[in-house]
Motif scaffolding. Structure first.
Motif, short mmCIF file in Angstrom:
data_model
loop_
_atom_site.label_atom_id
_atom_site.label_comp_id
_atom_site.label_asym_id
_atom_site.label_seq_id
_atom_site.Cartn_x
_atom_site.Cartn_y
_atom_site.Cartn_z
N ARG A 20 0.83 -1.20 0.00
CA ARG A 20 0.00 0.00 0.00
C ARG A 20 0.87 1.25 0.00
NH1 ARG A 20 -4.96 -2.05 0.43
NH2 ARG A 20 -5.17 -4.02 1.50
N PHE A 21 0.46 2.22 -0.83
CA PHE A 21 1.17 3.48 -0.98
C PHE A 21 0.16 4.61 -1.01
CE2 PHE A 21 3.68 0.26 -3.15
CZ PHE A 21 4.97 0.52 -2.71
N TYR A 22 0.65 5.82 -0.81
CA TYR A 22 -0.20 6.97 -1.05
C TYR A 22 -0.49 7.03 -2.55
CZ TYR A 22 0.67 8.56 3.68
OH TYR A 22 0.73 8.64 5.05
N GLN A 23 -1.67 7.50 -2.88
CA GLN A 23 -2.13 7.49 -4.27
C GLN A 23 -1.19 8.26 -5.19
OE1 GLN A 23 -6.09 8.96 -4.70
NE2 GLN A 23 -6.28 8.28 -6.81
N ASN A 24 -0.62 9.36 -4.71
CA ASN A 24 0.25 10.17 -5.57
C ASN A 24 1.62 9.53 -5.80
OD1 ASN A 24 1.23 10.52 -3.01
ND2 ASN A 24 1.37 12.74 -3.12
N GLU A 25 1.93 8.42 -5.14
CA GLU A 25 3.20 7.72 -5.33
C GLU A 25 3.10 6.60 -6.36
OE1 GLU A 25 4.30 6.31 -1.49
OE2 GLU A 25 4.61 8.32 -0.68
N LEU A 26 1.90 6.33 -6.86
CA LEU A 26 1.67 5.21 -7.77
C LEU A 26 1.37 5.70 -9.19
CD1 LEU A 26 -0.62 3.11 -5.44
CD2 LEU A 26 1.72 2.57 -6.07
N ASN A 27 1.57 4.82 -10.16
CA ASN A 27 1.20 5.08 -11.55
C ASN A 27 -0.17 4.47 -11.79
OD1 ASN A 27 3.84 6.13 -12.47
ND2 ASN A 27 4.51 4.07 -11.92
N ARG A 28 -1.09 5.25 -12.32
CA ARG A 28 -2.45 4.76 -12.59
C ARG A 28 -2.57 4.46 -14.07
NH1 ARG A 28 -8.10 7.57 -10.59
NH2 ARG A 28 -9.39 5.74 -10.90
N ARG A 44 -12.25 1.00 -15.87
CA ARG A 44 -11.45 0.42 -14.79
C ARG A 44 -9.98 0.78 -14.95
NH1 ARG A 44 -13.30 -3.89 -11.58
NH2 ARG A 44 -15.49 -4.30 -11.95
N SER A 45 -9.31 0.90 -13.83
CA SER A 45 -7.88 1.19 -13.86
C SER A 45 -7.20 0.41 -12.75
CB SER A 45 -7.64 2.69 -13.67
OG SER A 45 -8.07 3.10 -12.39
N PHE A 46 -5.88 0.47 -12.72
CA PHE A 46 -5.11 -0.20 -11.68
C PHE A 46 -3.87 0.64 -11.38
CE2 PHE A 46 -4.13 -1.97 -15.81
CZ PHE A 46 -2.75 -1.92 -15.88
N TYR A 47 -3.32 0.41 -10.20
CA TYR A 47 -2.15 1.16 -9.74
C TYR A 47 -0.93 0.25 -9.70
CZ TYR A 47 -5.37 4.77 -8.17
OH TYR A 47 -6.32 5.76 -8.12
N VAL A 48 0.22 0.79 -10.09
CA VAL A 48 1.48 0.07 -10.05
C VAL A 48 2.54 0.98 -9.46
CG1 VAL A 48 3.22 -1.14 -11.42
CG2 VAL A 48 0.85 -1.17 -12.14
N CYS A 49 3.33 0.44 -8.52
CA CYS A 49 4.40 1.24 -7.92
C CYS A 49 5.61 1.27 -8.85
CB CYS A 49 4.78 0.69 -6.54
SG CYS A 49 5.54 -0.93 -6.55
N ASN A 50 6.51 2.19 -8.61
CA ASN A 50 7.68 2.36 -9.47
C ASN A 50 8.63 1.16 -9.41
OD1 ASN A 50 6.93 4.89 -10.45
ND2 ASN A 50 7.76 5.90 -8.63
N GLU A 51 8.68 0.47 -8.28
CA GLU A 51 9.56 -0.69 -8.16
C GLU A 51 9.08 -1.88 -9.00
OE1 GLU A 51 8.31 0.80 -5.20
OE2 GLU A 51 10.05 2.11 -5.15
N CYS A 52 7.78 -2.01 -9.16
CA CYS A 52 7.21 -3.17 -9.86
C CYS A 52 7.14 -3.00 -11.37
CB CYS A 52 5.82 -3.48 -9.31
SG CYS A 52 5.86 -4.07 -7.62
N ILE A 53 7.32 -1.80 -11.86
CA ILE A 53 7.23 -1.57 -13.31
C ILE A 53 8.26 -2.39 -14.06
CG2 ILE A 53 7.68 0.17 -15.09
CD1 ILE A 53 6.20 2.14 -13.30
#
Length: 86
Positions: A20-28, A44-53
């Motif tokens: 879990r991250f703050y919304q502004n730290e993720l890529n939508r 529909r959309s999904f969130y991905v963190c910078n480490e997982c890209i």
């Protein structure tokens, strides 16, 4: 000042690592017509963190969600406007 103290920040989950991250730290992102795009505001959309890209697990997730082959998913991620490590 008191309003800022109680203001809640939106927390979202990365679909790959489930952290879990703050919304502004993720890529939508979203898949539309079997293509990976930034969220357009509709659907529909999904969130991905910078480490997982840059992970193989993200490629597998994109292939499943966009209903494309893993090779096509890898090419879509490679041409997306964030860095990807080969």
């Amino acid at each position: 000042m008191e309003n800022e103290k109680w203001k809640m920040k939106s927390i979202r989950m990365c679909v790959v690592c489930r952290e879990r991250f703050y919304q502004n730290e993720l890529n939508r992102l979203q898949c539309k017509d079997k293509r990976l795009i930034s969220f357009s505001g509709i659907g529909r959309s999904f969130y991905v963190c910078n480490e997982c890209i840059n992970t193989k697990k993200f490629i597998n997730y994109i292939a499943k969600i966009c209903k494309v082959s893993k090779e096509d998913a890898k090419n879509q991620i490679f041409h997306f406007p964030f860095s990807i490590v080969k």
